[in-house]
Design a protein around this motif. Structure first.
Motif, PDB file in Angstrom:
ATOM      1  N   PHE A  22       0.830  -1.205   0.000  1.00 31.07           N
ATOM      2  CA  PHE A  22       0.000   0.000   0.000  1.00 31.07           C
ATOM      3  C   PHE A  22       0.862   1.252   0.000  1.00 31.07           C
ATOM      4  CE2 PHE A  22      -1.986   3.348   2.574  1.00 31.07           C
ATOM      5  CZ  PHE A  22      -3.014   3.688   1.721  1.00 31.07           C
ATOM      6  N   LEU A  25       2.473   1.750  -3.430  1.00 26.73           N
ATOM      7  CA  LEU A  25       1.540   2.331  -4.398  1.00 26.73           C
ATOM      8  C   LEU A  25       1.246   3.792  -4.085  1.00 26.73           C
ATOM      9  CD1 LEU A  25      -0.970  -0.613  -4.867  1.00 26.73           C
ATOM     10  CD2 LEU A  25       0.670   0.265  -6.513  1.00 26.73           C
ATOM     11  N   LEU A  26       1.188   4.124  -2.816  1.00 26.39           N
ATOM     12  CA  LEU A  26       0.963   5.510  -2.419  1.00 26.39           C
ATOM     13  C   LEU A  26       2.127   6.391  -2.858  1.00 26.39           C
ATOM     14  CD1 LEU A  26      -1.168   7.108  -0.803  1.00 26.39           C
ATOM     15  CD2 LEU A  26       0.263   6.763   1.197  1.00 26.39           C
ATOM     16  N   ARG A  28       4.103   5.804  -5.413  1.00 27.27           N
ATOM     17  CA  ARG A  28       4.119   5.871  -6.880  1.00 27.27           C
ATOM     18  C   ARG A  28       3.020   6.779  -7.430  1.00 27.27           C
ATOM     19  NH1 ARG A  28       3.713   0.651  -9.807  1.00 27.27           N
ATOM     20  NH2 ARG A  28       4.214   2.006 -11.539  1.00 27.27           N
ATOM     21  N   GLY A  29       2.103   7.264  -6.586  1.00 25.74           N
ATOM     22  CA  GLY A  29       1.071   8.191  -7.047  1.00 25.74           C
ATOM     23  C   GLY A  29      -0.173   7.505  -7.568  1.00 25.74           C
ATOM     24  N   GLN A  30      -0.424   6.292  -7.147  1.00 22.19           N
ATOM     25  CA  GLN A  30      -1.580   5.543  -7.626  1.00 22.19           C
ATOM     26  C   GLN A  30      -2.898   6.198  -7.217  1.00 22.19           C
ATOM     27  OE1 GLN A  30      -1.367   2.790  -9.508  1.00 22.19           O
ATOM     28  NE2 GLN A  30      -3.553   2.474  -9.601  1.00 22.19           N
ATOM     29  N   PHE A  31      -2.906   6.881  -6.091  1.00 18.31           N
ATOM     30  CA  PHE A  31      -4.149   7.417  -5.548  1.00 18.31           C
ATOM     31  C   PHE A  31      -4.187   8.940  -5.604  1.00 18.31           C
ATOM     32  CE2 PHE A  31      -2.940   3.575  -3.120  1.00 18.31           C
ATOM     33  CZ  PHE A  31      -3.906   2.731  -3.634  1.00 18.31           C
ATOM     34  N   ASP A  32      -3.465   9.550  -6.542  1.00 18.24           N
ATOM     35  CA  ASP A  32      -3.380  11.010  -6.597  1.00 18.24           C
ATOM     36  C   ASP A  32      -4.638  11.676  -7.145  1.00 18.24           C
ATOM     37  OD1 ASP A  32      -0.928  11.155  -5.476  1.00 18.24           O
ATOM     38  OD2 ASP A  32       0.169  11.462  -7.351  1.00 18.24           O
ATOM     39  N   ASP A  33      -5.354  11.034  -8.045  1.00 16.89           N
ATOM     40  CA  ASP A  33      -6.507  11.666  -8.696  1.00 16.89           C
ATOM     41  C   ASP A  33      -7.766  10.840  -8.487  1.00 16.89           C
ATOM     42  OD1 ASP A  33      -8.016  13.381 -10.230  1.00 16.89           O
ATOM     43  OD2 ASP A  33      -7.394  12.500 -12.118  1.00 16.89           O
ATOM     44  N   PRO A  34      -8.312  10.794  -7.274  1.00 18.08           N
ATOM     45  CA  PRO A  34      -9.501   9.974  -7.055  1.00 18.08           C
ATOM     46  C   PRO A  34     -10.764  10.564  -7.678  1.00 18.08           C
ATOM     47  CG  PRO A  34      -8.960  11.144  -5.060  1.00 18.08           C
ATOM     48  CD  PRO A  34      -7.857  11.431  -6.048  1.00 18.08           C
ATOM     49  N   GLU A  35     -10.785  11.849  -7.941  1.00 18.18           N
ATOM     50  CA  GLU A  35     -11.991  12.461  -8.498  1.00 18.18           C
ATOM     51  C   GLU A  35     -11.980  12.474 -10.025  1.00 18.18           C
ATOM     52  OE1 GLU A  35     -12.405  16.209  -6.640  1.00 18.18           O
ATOM     53  OE2 GLU A  35     -12.496  15.330  -4.635  1.00 18.18           O
ATOM     54  N   ASP A  37     -11.662   9.880 -12.127  1.00 14.11           N
ATOM     55  CA  ASP A  37     -12.526   8.807 -12.621  1.00 14.11           C
ATOM     56  C   ASP A  37     -13.989   9.089 -12.326  1.00 14.11           C
ATOM     57  OD1 ASP A  37     -10.431   7.348 -13.615  1.00 14.11           O
ATOM     58  OD2 ASP A  37     -10.110   6.285 -11.725  1.00 14.11           O
TER      59      ASP A  37
END
Length: 52
Positions: A22, A25-26, A28-35, A37
């Motif tokens: 986790f 991935l954090l 690496r920027g996996q969760f940078d743009d949640p809005e 999608d």
């Protein structure tokens, strides 16, 4: 009771692997743009044709 000697370290190891994954991935920027999608599904632009 002897099985707990095996199960507790295995579960701690798997939890540590999941937590490390986790954080990797954090980083690496996996969760940078949640809005992004969430807004993309509401747009009227559809890409139904496959890319050539």
């Amino acid at each position: 009771m002897d099985v707990l000697v095996i199960l507790i370290p295995v579960s701690l190891f798997l939890g540590a692997v999941g937590l490390a994954g986790f954080f990797w991935l954090l980083k690496r920027g996996q969760f940078d743009d949640p809005e992004g999608d969430a807004n993309r599904i509401l747009s009227g632009d559809y890409d139904d044709k496959p890319k050539s």
